[in-house]
Motif scaffolding. Structure first.
Motif, mmCIF file in Angstrom:
data_model
loop_
_atom_site.group_PDB
_atom_site.id
_atom_site.type_symbol
_atom_site.label_atom_id
_atom_site.label_comp_id
_atom_site.label_asym_id
_atom_site.label_seq_id
_atom_site.Cartn_x
_atom_site.Cartn_y
_atom_site.Cartn_z
ATOM 1 N N THR A 1 33.231 88.275 74.751
ATOM 2 C CA THR A 1 32.913 89.457 74.304
ATOM 3 C C THR A 1 34.225 89.055 73.308
ATOM 4 O OG1 THR A 1 33.273 91.253 75.601
ATOM 5 C CG2 THR A 1 31.405 90.238 75.280
ATOM 6 N N SER A 2 35.028 88.597 73.357
ATOM 7 C CA SER A 2 36.851 88.857 71.949
ATOM 8 C C SER A 2 37.084 87.743 72.164
ATOM 9 C CB SER A 2 37.888 90.279 72.817
ATOM 10 O OG SER A 2 38.438 89.629 74.454
ATOM 11 N N ARG A 3 37.859 87.341 71.010
ATOM 12 C CA ARG A 3 38.347 86.086 70.177
ATOM 13 C C ARG A 3 39.999 86.128 71.743
ATOM 14 N NH1 ARG A 3 36.628 83.190 66.950
ATOM 15 N NH2 ARG A 3 35.019 83.872 65.695
ATOM 16 N N GLU A 4 40.603 87.333 71.874
ATOM 17 C CA GLU A 4 41.556 87.124 73.044
ATOM 18 C C GLU A 4 41.092 86.592 74.444
ATOM 19 O OE1 GLU A 4 41.521 89.702 69.442
ATOM 20 O OE2 GLU A 4 40.693 90.191 71.341
ATOM 21 N N ARG A 5 39.614 87.136 74.721
ATOM 22 C CA ARG A 5 39.520 86.189 76.269
ATOM 23 C C ARG A 5 38.841 85.050 75.610
ATOM 24 N NH1 ARG A 5 39.806 84.178 80.047
ATOM 25 N NH2 ARG A 5 38.323 84.768 81.877
ATOM 26 N N ILE A 6 38.970 83.977 74.273
ATOM 27 C CA ILE A 6 38.872 83.310 74.376
ATOM 28 C C ILE A 6 40.370 81.802 74.433
ATOM 29 C CG2 ILE A 6 37.599 81.384 72.837
ATOM 30 C CD1 ILE A 6 35.833 82.787 74.121
ATOM 31 N N ASP A 7 41.038 83.308 73.813
ATOM 32 C CA ASP A 7 42.571 82.204 73.332
ATOM 33 C C ASP A 7 42.585 81.927 75.237
ATOM 34 O OD1 ASP A 7 42.192 82.213 71.468
ATOM 35 O OD2 ASP A 7 43.429 83.853 70.627
ATOM 36 N N GLN A 8 42.333 83.036 75.947
ATOM 37 C CA GLN A 8 42.699 83.036 77.861
ATOM 38 C C GLN A 8 42.232 81.999 77.799
ATOM 39 O OE1 GLN A 8 45.546 84.493 78.890
ATOM 40 N NE2 GLN A 8 45.413 83.367 80.181
ATOM 41 N N ALA A 9 40.615 81.811 77.994
ATOM 42 C CA ALA A 9 40.235 81.095 78.721
ATOM 43 C C ALA A 9 40.897 78.853 78.212
ATOM 44 C CB ALA A 9 39.188 80.807 78.253
ATOM 45 N N LYS A 10 41.155 79.055 76.565
ATOM 46 C CA LYS A 10 42.231 77.713 76.758
ATOM 47 C C LYS A 10 43.484 77.589 76.349
ATOM 48 C CE LYS A 10 41.822 78.055 71.657
ATOM 49 N NZ LYS A 10 41.827 78.278 70.077
ATOM 50 N N ALA A 11 43.577 78.501 77.366
ATOM 51 C CA ALA A 11 45.526 78.063 77.737
ATOM 52 C C ALA A 11 44.689 77.848 79.381
ATOM 53 C CB ALA A 11 46.347 79.305 77.492
ATOM 54 N N GLY B 1 16.720 87.198 73.700
ATOM 55 C CA GLY B 1 17.225 87.422 75.773
ATOM 56 C C GLY B 1 18.555 87.725 75.429
ATOM 57 N N PRO B 2 18.936 86.798 76.958
ATOM 58 C CA PRO B 2 20.458 86.741 77.415
ATOM 59 C C PRO B 2 21.067 84.855 76.462
ATOM 60 C CG PRO B 2 18.581 86.944 79.260
ATOM 61 C CD PRO B 2 18.112 87.159 77.878
ATOM 62 N N PHE B 3 19.726 84.457 76.543
ATOM 63 C CA PHE B 3 19.966 82.891 75.808
ATOM 64 C C PHE B 3 20.522 82.493 74.700
ATOM 65 C CE2 PHE B 3 16.257 82.761 78.536
ATOM 66 C CZ PHE B 3 16.149 81.746 79.357
ATOM 67 N N ILE B 4 21.547 81.795 75.398
ATOM 68 C CA ILE B 4 22.783 81.703 74.054
ATOM 69 C C ILE B 4 23.638 80.144 73.285
ATOM 70 C CG2 ILE B 4 23.995 84.226 73.968
ATOM 71 C CD1 ILE B 4 26.283 82.169 75.656
ATOM 72 N N LEU B 5 21.940 79.415 74.826
ATOM 73 C CA LEU B 5 22.266 78.025 73.702
ATOM 74 C C LEU B 5 20.873 77.279 74.902
ATOM 75 C CD1 LEU B 5 25.081 75.675 73.811
ATOM 76 C CD2 LEU B 5 23.229 74.848 75.614
ATOM 77 N N GLY C 1 13.582 87.318 77.390
ATOM 78 C CA GLY C 1 14.913 88.596 78.002
ATOM 79 C C GLY C 1 14.862 90.178 77.388
ATOM 80 N N ALA C 2 16.138 90.349 77.896
ATOM 81 C CA ALA C 2 17.047 92.199 77.132
ATOM 82 C C ALA C 2 18.520 90.658 76.569
ATOM 83 C CB ALA C 2 17.089 92.779 78.210
ATOM 84 N N PRO C 3 18.559 90.891 75.679
ATOM 85 C CA PRO C 3 19.495 91.078 74.711
ATOM 86 C C PRO C 3 21.407 91.513 75.619
ATOM 87 C CG PRO C 3 18.101 92.011 73.936
ATOM 88 C CD PRO C 3 17.518 91.818 74.933
ATOM 89 N N VAL C 4 21.752 91.297 75.167
ATOM 90 C CA VAL C 4 23.648 91.670 75.821
ATOM 91 C C VAL C 4 23.917 91.711 75.067
ATOM 92 C CG1 VAL C 4 22.765 90.410 78.371
ATOM 93 C CG2 VAL C 4 24.089 88.752 76.577
ATOM 94 N N GLY C 5 24.054 91.601 73.756
ATOM 95 C CA GLY C 5 24.522 91.882 72.691
ATOM 96 C C GLY C 5 25.460 90.610 72.377
ATOM 97 N N PRO C 6 26.318 90.701 70.937
ATOM 98 C CA PRO C 6 26.852 89.592 70.153
ATOM 99 C C PRO C 6 28.326 88.703 71.610
ATOM 100 C CG PRO C 6 27.782 91.904 69.474
ATOM 101 C CD PRO C 6 26.478 91.575 70.361
ATOM 102 N N ARG C 7 28.223 87.457 71.275
ATOM 103 C CA ARG C 7 29.188 86.752 72.048
ATOM 104 C C ARG C 7 30.113 85.497 71.050
ATOM 105 N NH1 ARG C 7 27.798 89.745 75.119
ATOM 106 N NH2 ARG C 7 27.941 89.607 77.573
#
Length: 288
Positions: free
Chosen positions: A256-266, A33-37, A241-247
């Motif tokens: 949903t993208s590595r670009e957003r991860i990179d922004q968060a890291k910065a 479902g939405p649980f990823i950890l 529950g309902a899956p939300v797609g790959p993360r």
């Protein structure tokens, strides 16, 4: 007997014998479902003067929920929340575009020593909600709906199940319920949720005649009703529950993208995601 995927997880000793078992994500299954950890912490007895000290750290794109069977934790975050969580309470933190929080043993419990056991979970937010403003909800145990079904005590922690709905506001269809089985009782779990899993804390739980090992996450088939029966006193968590797609997961960030991860890291490296009032410590961005 329908096919069941069982995940043993892996243990990490965080020091002084305090063990966390990680069930999700796993090479067999990234999410339910939405649980990823999904982390099972403890049980662990802290002597007087010791406790948990998770310094301020950031999150994006997820909601966190801690469920305790024993002990207490103090939550503080960058939107100004200061809240102790105790067994039966629900602390639901929505990271959205970015939040910073800390988790520590409260002063009274640190002084006296305490036993701690609980589950820590992350739930991915739908892409349409992932950049929402961060927020925090606390629901005391007295307001969390419970019921007794043929000797099984059920608490609807988040989402809905068995005709009841938790007051916790979620942005995706969620199943998260605590169940306490008395010996010789059973529970029929329907298929109102697209994905389902059960995590028993003790041996003695049986699924349609097949024993389910304790401390393993058992992912159930997607369709049809199943019967969980007990031959002993068993605590278990039902989730899905309902899956939300790959993360993409990197450290404490979900996107949903590595670009957003990179922004968060910065942003975290620049200390631009916020601070926890009253705290000057923080966990630095890891190199890997």
């Amino acid at each position: 007997m329908p096919d069941v995927l069982s995940i043993a997880g892996r243990e990490h000793d965080l020091g002084d014998g305090f063990v966390v078992r990680r069930l999700l994500p796993d090479v067999k299954r990234r999410s339910v479902g939405p649980f990823i950890l999904l982390d099972h912490m403890g049980p662990h007895a802290f002597p007087p003067g010791q406790g948990i000290d998770v310094r301020p750290h950031p999150h994006i794109g997820l909601s966190t929920l801690t469920w305790l069977w024993d002990g207490a934790l103090m939550h503080r975050d960058s939107v100004g929340s200061v809240q102790v969580i105790r067994p039966g309470d629900v602390n639901w933190m929505t990271a959205g575009s970015g939040i910073v929080h800390s988790e520590r043993t409260p002063d009274a419990e640190r002084a006296s020593g305490q036993r701690v056991e609980g589950l820590q979970t992350w739930l991915a937010m739908p892409e349409s909600e992932a950049e929402a403003a961060p927020s925090f909800q606390h629901v005391p145990a007295s307001d969390v709906p419970t019921q007794n079904r043929e000797g099984v005590e059920i608490t609807i922690v988040a989402g809905h199940a068995f005709g009841q709905r938790s007051p916790v506001r979620t942005c995706v269809d969620t199943l998260y319920a605590s169940a306490r089985f008395a010996p010789g009782t059973f529970l029929d779990l329907g298929d109102e949720h697209e994905e389902r899993a059960v995590y028993p804390l003790e041996d003695g739980l049986v699924l349609d005649g097949k024993p389910l090992a304790a401390h393993q996450l058992h992912v159930l088939p997607a369709h049809g009703s199943v019967r969980l029966a007990s031959t002993a006193a068993v605590r278990a968590m039902l989730l899905g529950g309902a899956p939300v797609g790959p993360r993409v997961l990197w450290w404490n960030f979900v996107a949903t993208s590595r670009e957003r991860i990179d922004q968060a890291k910065a942003d975290w490296a620049a200390q631009a995601l916020g601070t926890v009032p009253g705290e000057s410590e923080f966990i630095p961005l890891p190199e890997r």
